[in-house]
Design a protein around this motif. Structure first.
Motif, mmCIF file in Angstrom:
data_model
loop_
_atom_site.group_PDB
_atom_site.id
_atom_site.type_symbol
_atom_site.label_atom_id
_atom_site.label_comp_id
_atom_site.label_asym_id
_atom_site.label_seq_id
_atom_site.Cartn_x
_atom_site.Cartn_y
_atom_site.Cartn_z
ATOM 1 N N GLY A 165 0.793 -1.225 0.000
ATOM 2 C CA GLY A 165 0.000 0.000 0.000
ATOM 3 C C GLY A 165 0.822 1.269 0.000
ATOM 4 N N MET A 166 2.132 1.161 -0.212
ATOM 5 C CA MET A 166 2.991 2.346 -0.273
ATOM 6 C C MET A 166 3.068 2.808 -1.730
ATOM 7 S SD MET A 166 6.045 1.403 2.436
ATOM 8 C CE MET A 166 6.692 0.016 1.515
ATOM 9 N N ASP A 167 1.930 3.149 -2.298
ATOM 10 C CA ASP A 167 1.846 3.326 -3.737
ATOM 11 C C ASP A 167 1.785 4.777 -4.195
ATOM 12 O OD1 ASP A 167 -0.617 3.762 -2.645
ATOM 13 O OD2 ASP A 167 -1.660 2.196 -3.774
ATOM 14 N N ARG A 168 2.043 5.707 -3.286
ATOM 15 C CA ARG A 168 2.115 7.106 -3.701
ATOM 16 C C ARG A 168 3.520 7.448 -4.198
ATOM 17 N NH1 ARG A 168 -1.437 10.831 0.489
ATOM 18 N NH2 ARG A 168 -3.316 9.544 0.481
ATOM 19 N N TRP A 169 3.654 8.637 -4.771
ATOM 20 C CA TRP A 169 4.921 9.155 -5.263
ATOM 21 C C TRP A 169 5.500 8.297 -6.389
ATOM 22 C CZ3 TRP A 169 3.967 13.342 -2.964
ATOM 23 C CH2 TRP A 169 3.553 13.385 -1.632
ATOM 24 N N GLY A 170 4.610 7.622 -7.148
ATOM 25 C CA GLY A 170 5.080 6.828 -8.276
ATOM 26 C C GLY A 170 5.781 7.651 -9.335
ATOM 27 N N PHE A 171 5.448 8.926 -9.422
ATOM 28 C CA PHE A 171 6.107 9.806 -10.388
ATOM 29 C C PHE A 171 7.538 10.120 -9.976
ATOM 30 C CE2 PHE A 171 4.366 12.544 -7.146
ATOM 31 C CZ PHE A 171 5.346 13.513 -6.954
ATOM 32 N N ALA A 172 7.865 9.929 -8.689
ATOM 33 C CA ALA A 172 9.180 10.306 -8.180
ATOM 34 C C ALA A 172 10.033 9.130 -7.725
ATOM 35 C CB ALA A 172 9.021 11.284 -7.009
ATOM 36 N N LEU A 173 9.400 8.046 -7.251
ATOM 37 C CA LEU A 173 10.140 6.933 -6.663
ATOM 38 C C LEU A 173 9.813 5.619 -7.349
ATOM 39 C CD1 LEU A 173 9.565 7.768 -2.873
ATOM 40 C CD2 LEU A 173 11.564 8.356 -4.266
ATOM 41 N N SER A 174 10.823 4.760 -7.484
ATOM 42 C CA SER A 174 10.598 3.429 -8.050
ATOM 43 C C SER A 174 9.849 2.552 -7.054
ATOM 44 C CB SER A 174 11.931 2.769 -8.410
ATOM 45 O OG SER A 174 12.668 2.491 -7.231
ATOM 46 N N ARG A 175 9.292 1.467 -7.541
ATOM 47 C CA ARG A 175 8.518 0.573 -6.676
ATOM 48 C C ARG A 175 9.410 -0.342 -5.834
ATOM 49 N NH1 ARG A 175 3.849 -1.971 -10.484
ATOM 50 N NH2 ARG A 175 3.819 -3.408 -8.690
ATOM 51 N N LYS A 176 10.615 -0.582 -6.271
ATOM 52 C CA LYS A 176 11.493 -1.539 -5.603
ATOM 53 C C LYS A 176 12.222 -0.888 -4.430
ATOM 54 C CE LYS A 176 15.231 -4.823 -6.612
ATOM 55 N NZ LYS A 176 16.126 -5.336 -7.682
ATOM 56 N N VAL A 177 12.110 -1.503 -3.261
ATOM 57 C CA VAL A 177 12.838 -1.071 -2.063
ATOM 58 C C VAL A 177 13.769 -2.209 -1.660
ATOM 59 C CG1 VAL A 177 12.673 -0.241 0.306
ATOM 60 C CG2 VAL A 177 10.854 0.303 -1.334
ATOM 61 N N VAL A 178 15.057 -1.922 -1.560
ATOM 62 C CA VAL A 178 16.047 -2.953 -1.234
ATOM 63 C C VAL A 178 16.505 -2.767 0.211
ATOM 64 C CG1 VAL A 178 18.270 -3.983 -1.826
ATOM 65 C CG2 VAL A 178 16.816 -3.033 -3.634
ATOM 66 N N PHE A 179 16.225 -3.757 1.048
ATOM 67 C CA PHE A 179 16.638 -3.720 2.448
ATOM 68 C C PHE A 179 18.009 -4.378 2.597
ATOM 69 C CE2 PHE A 179 12.116 -3.133 2.847
ATOM 70 C CZ PHE A 179 11.980 -2.293 3.952
#
Length: 206
Positions: A165-179
C-alpha cells in the motif's frame, strides 16, 4: 478416563510446554555494531539511502537447534541521508505512514545455523502498514566461524512497495525497495552450534 487421569494429562502437557519454552534461547541484536537500512531509486536515477536508527530484535535458538530472527524497525525514526524532504515523505502516509503503523516487522522461518556460515536464502514474514507478506533475504557467506559474534551477518532483500500500500509518489520513486542488514549479537550472547540438516524452500526473487 477418570477426572484424575485428565488432570494428570493436562499437567504433563503444561510441563512439556514450559520445558520447551525454557529451552528457547535468544541473542539480542546489538545496535552498537549492527546497521539496518534500505535504498530506493528516484525516477531521475538518484539512489536514496535510508536508515532505521531505532530497532529491536533477536536471534532465537529453538528447541530443535534451528534459529529464528525477529526484528521490529521503528518507521517513526526512519531517516533518508541528506534529505529532510524524502525523510518526511517516507515517514508519511504515502510510504510507511509511521504515525499509524510505527513498526516494520520481520519474523524469519526457522533455519539451520549453517545458513549464516555458508550463505543462501532465508524466507520469512514481513509486515508493513498492517500488510503481511512472505519475502526472502539473501544471506552472504560468512567471513568467520561464528557469524553474528566474530563477524557481521550480512543480508539483502527487496520488496515491491505497492504490495504494502505504499503506492504514492510513483512519479518520483521506483517501486522496488532494497533492504540491507549487517547484524551482530550483543556481547556475551554466544550462539552455540548444533548440526542440523538444510531445509530448501522455494523463494521469490530479490
Amino acid at each position: 478416563m477418570t477426572p484424575r487421569d485428565v488432570v494428570a494429562a493436562l499437567a504433563a502437557a503444561c510441563l512439556t510446554i514450559v520445558l520447551l519454552l525454557a529451552s528457547v534461547r535468544a541473542a539480542g541484536i546489538d545496535p552498537a555494531t549492527s546497521a539496518i537500512g534500505f535504498t530506493l531509486k528516484t525516477r531521475w536515477g538518484k539512489t536514496l539511502v535510508g536508515h532505521f536508527p531505532r530497532y529491536e530484535g533477536e536471534i532465537a535458538t529453538l528447541p530443535d537447534g534451528r534459529r529464528q530472527v525477529r526484528l521490529r524497525l521503528a518507521a517513526t525514526d526512519v531517516v533518508i541521508d541528506d534529505s529532510t524532504t524524502f525523510t518526511r515523505l517516507t515517514r508519511g502516509e504515502g510510504f510507511f505512514e509511521a504515525d499509524r503503523y510505527p513498526w516494520v516487522e520481520f519474523e524469519s522461518e526457522p533455519y539451520a545455523s549453517s545458513l549464516t556460515r555458508h550463505g543462501g536464502r532465508l524466507g520469512g514474514r514481513v509486515t508493513i502498514r498492517g500488510v503481511q507478506r512472505r519475502e526472502s533475504f539473501v544471506i552472504q557467506p560468512a567471513t568467520c566461524e561464528r557469524p553474528g559474534v566474530e563477524c557481521d551477518i550480512v543480508a539483502r532483500g527487496s520488496i515491491d512497495r505497492n504490495d504494502y500500500g505504499m503506492d504514492r509518489w510513483g512519479f518520483a520513486l521506483s517501486r522496488k525497495v532494497v533492504f540491507s542488514l549487517r547484524v551482530r549479537t550483543m556481547p556475551g550472547h554466544d550462539m552455540p552450534e548444533r548440526a542440523m540438516s538444510e531445509h530448501a524452500v522455494p523463494e521469490r526473487g530479490t
